[in-house]
Structure formats: structure tokens, C-alpha cells
Design an enzyme around this catalytic site. Structure first.
Site, PDB file in Angstrom:
ATOM      1  N   ASP A 126      48.189  69.846 -80.559  1.00 23.57           N
ATOM      2  CA  ASP A 126      47.249  69.237 -79.733  1.00 23.57           C
ATOM      3  C   ASP A 126      47.841  67.719 -79.711  1.00 23.57           C
ATOM      4  O   ASP A 126      48.189  67.100 -80.841  1.00 23.57           O
ATOM      5  CB  ASP A 126      45.798  69.126 -80.629  1.00 23.57           C
ATOM      6  N   ASP A 167      50.572  67.497 -65.821  1.00 24.97           N
ATOM      7  CA  ASP A 167      49.678  68.247 -65.244  1.00 24.97           C
ATOM      8  C   ASP A 167      48.506  68.916 -65.497  1.00 24.97           C
ATOM      9  O   ASP A 167      47.906  69.809 -65.201  1.00 24.97           O
ATOM     10  CB  ASP A 167      50.695  69.263 -64.249  1.00 24.97           C
ATOM     11  N   LYS A 188      48.270  63.837 -63.296  1.00 25.27           N
ATOM     12  CA  LYS A 188      47.153  64.584 -62.495  1.00 25.27           C
ATOM     13  C   LYS A 188      45.559  63.708 -62.789  1.00 25.27           C
ATOM     14  O   LYS A 188      45.558  63.784 -64.118  1.00 25.27           O
ATOM     15  CB  LYS A 188      46.979  65.807 -62.508  1.00 25.27           C
ATOM     16  N   TRP A 211      55.978  73.295 -64.251  1.00 22.64           N
ATOM     17  CA  TRP A 211      56.831  71.979 -64.115  1.00 22.64           C
ATOM     18  C   TRP A 211      57.827  72.058 -64.824  1.00 22.64           C
ATOM     19  O   TRP A 211      58.884  71.609 -64.549  1.00 22.64           O
ATOM     20  CB  TRP A 211      55.656  70.885 -64.478  1.00 22.64           C
ATOM     21  N   GLY A 235      53.911  76.660 -67.556  1.00 24.21           N
ATOM     22  CA  GLY A 235      55.459  76.096 -67.569  1.00 24.21           C
ATOM     23  C   GLY A 235      56.274  76.193 -66.358  1.00 24.21           C
ATOM     24  O   GLY A 235      57.213  76.022 -66.195  1.00 24.21           O
ATOM     25  N   ASP A 262      51.838  71.816 -75.492  1.00 22.38           N
ATOM     26  CA  ASP A 262      50.758  72.183 -74.997  1.00 22.38           C
ATOM     27  C   ASP A 262      50.092  72.986 -76.142  1.00 22.38           C
ATOM     28  O   ASP A 262      50.807  73.393 -77.047  1.00 22.38           O
ATOM     29  CB  ASP A 262      50.995  73.351 -73.838  1.00 22.38           C
TER      30      ASP A 262
END
Length: 197
Positions: A91, A113, A153, A54, A52, A72
Site C-alpha cells: 500500500d 496510471d 491519470k 506501463w 504491468g 502496487d
């Protein structure tokens, strides 16, 4: 000999002292400083958000305005909270989760990320990373407002040029950017999409 991932470096210590769950926060800070991604009253989608850092940075930057939707498989750290935070655990590839996220949008900014569970095999890891990036691009394409921005990312060598080509179809501008807060031995970098068409 211990590798540098085990020793808390400058960024890890700084994150801890400033109340962030992980050092990755400074990568988003650099991206924001360079590209001006985060604005007050924005609706932001944070994909692969746990623990957490970000999400926390986004909430602090927007000072209680707008909305941050984080998703997440794993829960966020217990101290990551905000009046304007919506957390969806599940998911990202399931339709039910997609529908829940879509109901909260459309978004001004999508950030991701997420990293795959790494095996130490560079080929496997970059392939998995590339798969996550494709999914994040698909979310950005589907969920962003026109003019919206995106940061994701990627592990280097993970089809970066091919993915940038795809992003240039979706965004006015797309480029790679490696923040200084990335560990020097890390082969991660970021792809930035500006101005969704």
C-alpha cells in the site's frame, strides 16, 4: 447490450499482439511522444503499476538501462520482468512502502496510471480518483529530482483545476492531456507535470 468495455477494441487487440498486459500502454506511449518523458538511464517510479503494461513499456523504451521501480497492492503479470526492474508490493500509503521506494530513488520520472475501484457512482469515483492523484503528486514532490517529470491519470471533474494549480507550485509547467487511446466514453484524462522546481 454489451458495452464497449467488454469488446476488445483496436487498442486491446494491439496490446495483446505486442505482448502488453493491457491497452493502457498506448496512453503512456502517446504521453511520451508528446512530452518526451522517457530517456535512457532514467530512474522511473511507476505507481499503481499492476498488471504491468506501463512497466513493460518503460523497460522496453530504456532497453535495459536505468531502473524501473513499480509498486502496487497487486502483483505484476508473471511475464513482466527485467534485470533493471524492482517491484514493491504493498500500500503506497504505508510508511514502510514509502521508505522502500524512497531508498530506490530519487527519480527522473514518476508515472501513475492507478484507478480507484469504481462504484459506477461518478461523484464517488471522481473523489476517489482525486485522492489517488493527490497521493501521486505527493510522491512526485517527494521523490523526483529537480527537473524531473510526472504523469498521472485522473477522472475528469475530480478537482482537476485545483490539482493543476497545486502541480504548478511543484513543476515549471503543468497541463491536462487526453490521449487518443482513452476510450471515447471514458471520463479519464491525464495531468502532466514538466520540470520539477
Amino acid at each position: 447490450m454489451a458495452n464497449s468495455y467488454e469488446k476488445p477494441d483496436f487498442w486491446s487487440r494491439k496490446a495483446f499482439s505486442e505482448g502488453y498486459p493491457a491497452r493502457s500502454v498506448y496512453k503512456l506511449q502517446e504521453i511520451d511522444q508528446k512530452f518526451g518523458m522517457i530517456k535512457m538511464n532514467y530512474k522511473v517510479l511507476d505507481l499503481g503499476a499492476a498488471p504491468g503494461s506501463w512497466t513493460t513499456f518503460l523497460l522496453r523504451q530504456m532497453e535495459g538501462s536505468g531502473k524501473v521501480v513499480s509498486c502496487d497492492l497487486n502483483p505484476l503479470s508473471k511475464d513482466v520482468k527485467g534485470e533493471n526492474l524492482v517491484f514493491i508490493q504493498g500500500d503506497l500509503q504505508q510508511k514502510e512502502i514509502f521508505d522502500k521506494i524512497k531508498a530506490e530513488g530519487p527519480f527522473d520520472l514518476v508515472v501513475c496510471d492507478a484507478a480507484p475501484l469504481t462504484t459506477g457512482n461518478k461523484v464517488v469515483d471522481t473523489t476517489r480518483s482525486s485522492g489517488l492523484v493527490k497521493m501521486a503528486i505527493w510522491y512526485a514532490e517527494t521523490m523526483l529530482k529537480t527537473g524531473g517529470n510526472f504523469a498521472v491519470k485522473i477522472f475528469q471533474n475530480g478537482n482537476q483545476q485545483e490539482l493543476l494549480k497545486k502541480m504548478r507550485e511543484v513543476f515549471t509547467s503543468a497541463k491536462g492531456f487526453k490521449p487518443q487511446a482513452c476510450r471515447s466514453e471514458s471520463f479519464e484524462t491525464y495531468l502532466i507535470g514538466l520540470g520539477k522546481k
